[in-house]
Design a protein around this motif. Structure first.
Motif, PDB file in Angstrom:
ATOM      1  N   LEU A  86      16.201 119.598  76.049  1.00  0.00           N
ATOM      2  CA  LEU A  86      14.996 119.688  76.888  1.00  0.00           C
ATOM      3  C   LEU A  86      15.356 119.690  78.373  1.00  0.00           C
ATOM      4  O   LEU A  86      14.703 120.364  79.178  1.00  0.00           O
ATOM      5  CB  LEU A  86      14.031 118.556  76.557  1.00  0.00           C
ATOM      6  CG  LEU A  86      13.360 118.667  75.188  1.00  0.00           C
ATOM      7  CD1 LEU A  86      12.644 117.371  74.827  1.00  0.00           C
ATOM      8  CD2 LEU A  86      12.404 119.847  75.145  1.00  0.00           C
ATOM      9  N   ILE A  87      16.372 118.958  78.737  1.00  0.00           N
ATOM     10  CA  ILE A  87      16.833 118.963  80.130  1.00  0.00           C
ATOM     11  C   ILE A  87      17.257 120.378  80.523  1.00  0.00           C
ATOM     12  O   ILE A  87      16.913 120.866  81.598  1.00  0.00           O
ATOM     13  CB  ILE A  87      17.979 117.941  80.336  1.00  0.00           C
ATOM     14  CG1 ILE A  87      17.412 116.519  80.280  1.00  0.00           C
ATOM     15  CG2 ILE A  87      18.727 118.193  81.642  1.00  0.00           C
ATOM     16  CD1 ILE A  87      18.462 115.429  80.214  1.00  0.00           C
ATOM     17  N   LYS A  88      17.970 121.050  79.622  1.00  0.00           N
ATOM     18  CA  LYS A  88      18.372 122.440  79.885  1.00  0.00           C
ATOM     19  C   LYS A  88      17.154 123.360  79.909  1.00  0.00           C
ATOM     20  O   LYS A  88      17.033 124.212  80.786  1.00  0.00           O
ATOM     21  CB  LYS A  88      19.364 122.911  78.826  1.00  0.00           C
ATOM     22  CG  LYS A  88      20.741 122.315  78.979  1.00  0.00           C
ATOM     23  CD  LYS A  88      21.672 122.772  77.874  1.00  0.00           C
ATOM     24  CE  LYS A  88      22.967 121.997  77.947  1.00  0.00           C
ATOM     25  NZ  LYS A  88      23.783 122.183  76.751  1.00  0.00           N
ATOM     26  N   LYS A  89      16.247 123.173  78.936  1.00  0.00           N
ATOM     27  CA  LYS A  89      15.056 124.018  78.855  1.00  0.00           C
ATOM     28  C   LYS A  89      14.249 123.970  80.142  1.00  0.00           C
ATOM     29  O   LYS A  89      13.777 124.989  80.639  1.00  0.00           O
ATOM     30  CB  LYS A  89      14.183 123.577  77.681  1.00  0.00           C
ATOM     31  CG  LYS A  89      12.856 124.304  77.589  1.00  0.00           C
ATOM     32  CD  LYS A  89      12.016 123.769  76.455  1.00  0.00           C
ATOM     33  CE  LYS A  89      10.644 124.437  76.452  1.00  0.00           C
ATOM     34  NZ  LYS A  89       9.799 123.943  75.363  1.00  0.00           N
ATOM     35  N   LYS A  91       6.263 109.544  93.616  1.00  0.00           N
ATOM     36  CA  LYS A  91       5.081 110.270  93.138  1.00  0.00           C
ATOM     37  C   LYS A  91       5.207 110.628  91.662  1.00  0.00           C
ATOM     38  O   LYS A  91       4.244 110.506  90.894  1.00  0.00           O
ATOM     39  CB  LYS A  91       4.863 111.538  93.973  1.00  0.00           C
ATOM     40  CG  LYS A  91       4.374 111.261  95.368  1.00  0.00           C
ATOM     41  CD  LYS A  91       4.199 112.544  96.151  1.00  0.00           C
ATOM     42  CE  LYS A  91       3.802 112.224  97.588  1.00  0.00           C
ATOM     43  NZ  LYS A  91       3.748 113.418  98.427  1.00  0.00           N
ATOM     44  N   ILE A  92       6.373 111.064  91.260  1.00  0.00           N
ATOM     45  CA  ILE A  92       6.594 111.428  89.853  1.00  0.00           C
ATOM     46  C   ILE A  92       6.470 110.205  88.963  1.00  0.00           C
ATOM     47  O   ILE A  92       5.818 110.249  87.913  1.00  0.00           O
ATOM     48  CB  ILE A  92       7.962 112.120  89.688  1.00  0.00           C
ATOM     49  CG1 ILE A  92       7.924 113.496  90.361  1.00  0.00           C
ATOM     50  CG2 ILE A  92       8.340 112.244  88.215  1.00  0.00           C
ATOM     51  CD1 ILE A  92       9.271 114.176  90.462  1.00  0.00           C
ATOM     52  N   ILE A  93       7.059 109.106  89.382  1.00  0.00           N
ATOM     53  CA  ILE A  93       6.989 107.871  88.593  1.00  0.00           C
ATOM     54  C   ILE A  93       5.545 107.399  88.466  1.00  0.00           C
ATOM     55  O   ILE A  93       5.100 107.013  87.380  1.00  0.00           O
ATOM     56  CB  ILE A  93       7.882 106.780  89.214  1.00  0.00           C
ATOM     57  CG1 ILE A  93       9.346 107.133  88.986  1.00  0.00           C
ATOM     58  CG2 ILE A  93       7.577 105.416  88.627  1.00  0.00           C
ATOM     59  CD1 ILE A  93      10.303 106.257  89.742  1.00  0.00           C
ATOM     60  N   ILE A 141       9.664 112.015  73.122  1.00  0.00           N
ATOM     61  CA  ILE A 141      10.576 112.653  74.066  1.00  0.00           C
ATOM     62  C   ILE A 141      10.026 113.995  74.528  1.00  0.00           C
ATOM     63  O   ILE A 141      10.053 114.315  75.720  1.00  0.00           O
ATOM     64  CB  ILE A 141      11.980 112.779  73.440  1.00  0.00           C
ATOM     65  CG1 ILE A 141      12.557 111.365  73.254  1.00  0.00           C
ATOM     66  CG2 ILE A 141      12.901 113.632  74.296  1.00  0.00           C
ATOM     67  CD1 ILE A 141      13.816 111.283  72.459  1.00  0.00           C
ATOM     68  N   ILE A 142       9.500 114.788  73.601  1.00  0.00           N
ATOM     69  CA  ILE A 142       8.930 116.093  73.965  1.00  0.00           C
ATOM     70  C   ILE A 142       7.773 115.917  74.945  1.00  0.00           C
ATOM     71  O   ILE A 142       7.694 116.625  75.955  1.00  0.00           O
ATOM     72  CB  ILE A 142       8.496 116.860  72.693  1.00  0.00           C
ATOM     73  CG1 ILE A 142       9.734 117.286  71.888  1.00  0.00           C
ATOM     74  CG2 ILE A 142       7.628 118.059  73.046  1.00  0.00           C
ATOM     75  CD1 ILE A 142       9.439 117.766  70.479  1.00  0.00           C
ATOM     76  N   LEU A 147       6.917 115.299  82.644  1.00  0.00           N
ATOM     77  CA  LEU A 147       7.860 115.303  83.770  1.00  0.00           C
ATOM     78  C   LEU A 147       7.917 116.686  84.397  1.00  0.00           C
ATOM     79  O   LEU A 147       7.859 116.828  85.623  1.00  0.00           O
ATOM     80  CB  LEU A 147       9.250 114.876  83.300  1.00  0.00           C
ATOM     81  CG  LEU A 147      10.362 114.928  84.344  1.00  0.00           C
ATOM     82  CD1 LEU A 147      10.061 114.012  85.536  1.00  0.00           C
ATOM     83  CD2 LEU A 147      11.693 114.562  83.712  1.00  0.00           C
ATOM     84  N   ASN A 148       8.010 117.707  83.579  1.00  0.00           N
ATOM     85  CA  ASN A 148       8.035 119.079  84.080  1.00  0.00           C
ATOM     86  C   ASN A 148       6.765 119.407  84.841  1.00  0.00           C
ATOM     87  O   ASN A 148       6.805 120.006  85.917  1.00  0.00           O
ATOM     88  CB  ASN A 148       8.251 120.057  82.919  1.00  0.00           C
ATOM     89  CG  ASN A 148       8.407 121.477  83.406  1.00  0.00           C
ATOM     90  OD1 ASN A 148       9.294 121.767  84.208  1.00  0.00           O
ATOM     91  ND2 ASN A 148       7.551 122.351  82.929  1.00  0.00           N
ATOM     92  N   TYR A 149       5.628 118.989  84.302  1.00  0.00           N
ATOM     93  CA  TYR A 149       4.337 119.200  84.981  1.00  0.00           C
ATOM     94  C   TYR A 149       4.365 118.520  86.347  1.00  0.00           C
ATOM     95  O   TYR A 149       3.967 119.123  87.355  1.00  0.00           O
ATOM     96  CB  TYR A 149       3.188 118.674  84.122  1.00  0.00           C
ATOM     97  CG  TYR A 149       1.864 118.761  84.819  1.00  0.00           C
ATOM     98  CD1 TYR A 149       1.123 119.949  84.811  1.00  0.00           C
ATOM     99  CD2 TYR A 149       1.330 117.658  85.492  1.00  0.00           C
ATOM    100  CE1 TYR A 149      -0.106 120.042  85.458  1.00  0.00           C
ATOM    101  CE2 TYR A 149       0.124 117.739  86.151  1.00  0.00           C
ATOM    102  CZ  TYR A 149      -0.592 118.918  86.132  1.00  0.00           C
ATOM    103  OH  TYR A 149      -1.793 119.007  86.799  1.00  0.00           O
TER     104      TYR A 149
END
Length: 169
Positions: free
Chosen positions: A87-90, A114-116, A154-155, A161-163
């Motif tokens: 997922l890190i790579k994705k 902000k992310i946290i 995890i997904i 996180l990506n959002y």
């Protein structure tokens, strides 16, 4: 388990840490008597170290005896670790990790905060590692995977996180 033809005869010191993996503290050092005597009598850090409390010694021995029964947990942790790195790579995230303890590099402290904050509103219990603990520009989220997590946990984390990375800035 030591197999015939192994290189164990060429190893002078074998350290077995009992911190994160053992759920405890301390470690064991396996070595020849000559090295043991030298360390006991000359090693300043050893000489001035307080021994572990008896409850920790008992727990460490318990954990060491239970390791052969942890195959399912070890396999699951390995599977979750692979999924996480995939997922890190994705999501094209930056990491310096290749184990189940994973640092995801975010950058500056403000962005990390902000992310946290966003991830906490989404139900994820995360903390950041910020400068000066890490070098400037390398603030990060540190994940510690364990076999009680699900693939779905995890997904979902990586989707959120990506959002956050792509929407909050």
């Amino acid at each position: 388990m030591i197999y015939e033809g192994s290189y164990i005869n060429y190893v002078d010191f074998l350290t077995i840490p009992l911190g994160k993996g053992g759920g405890s503290l301390g470690s064991y050092l396996i070595c020849d008597q000559l090295f043991k005597d030298y360390i006991i009598n000359r090693g300043r850090k050893f000489i001035y170290t307080t021994s572990l409390p008896p409850i920790n010694v008992a727990w460490n021995l318990f954990i060491l005896k239970q390791i052969p029964h942890f195959h399912y947990r070890i396999e699951k942790l390995n599977s979750l670790t692979k999924l996480t790195h995939d997922l890190i790579k994705k999501y094209n995230l930056k990491t310096i990790s290749n184990t189940h303890i994973i640092s995801i590099i975010i950058g500056d402290n403000n962005k990390l905060n902000k992310i946290i904050s966003y991830l906490k509103t989404r139900g994820f219990f995360v903390y950041g590692v910020k400068e000066p603990t890490v070098p400037k520009g390398t603030s990060r989220i540190r994940l510690g995977l364990n076999p009680t997590l699900t693939e779905q946990n995890i997904i979902m984390f990586f989707k959120e996180l990506n959002y956050a990375i792509n929407t909050l800035f």
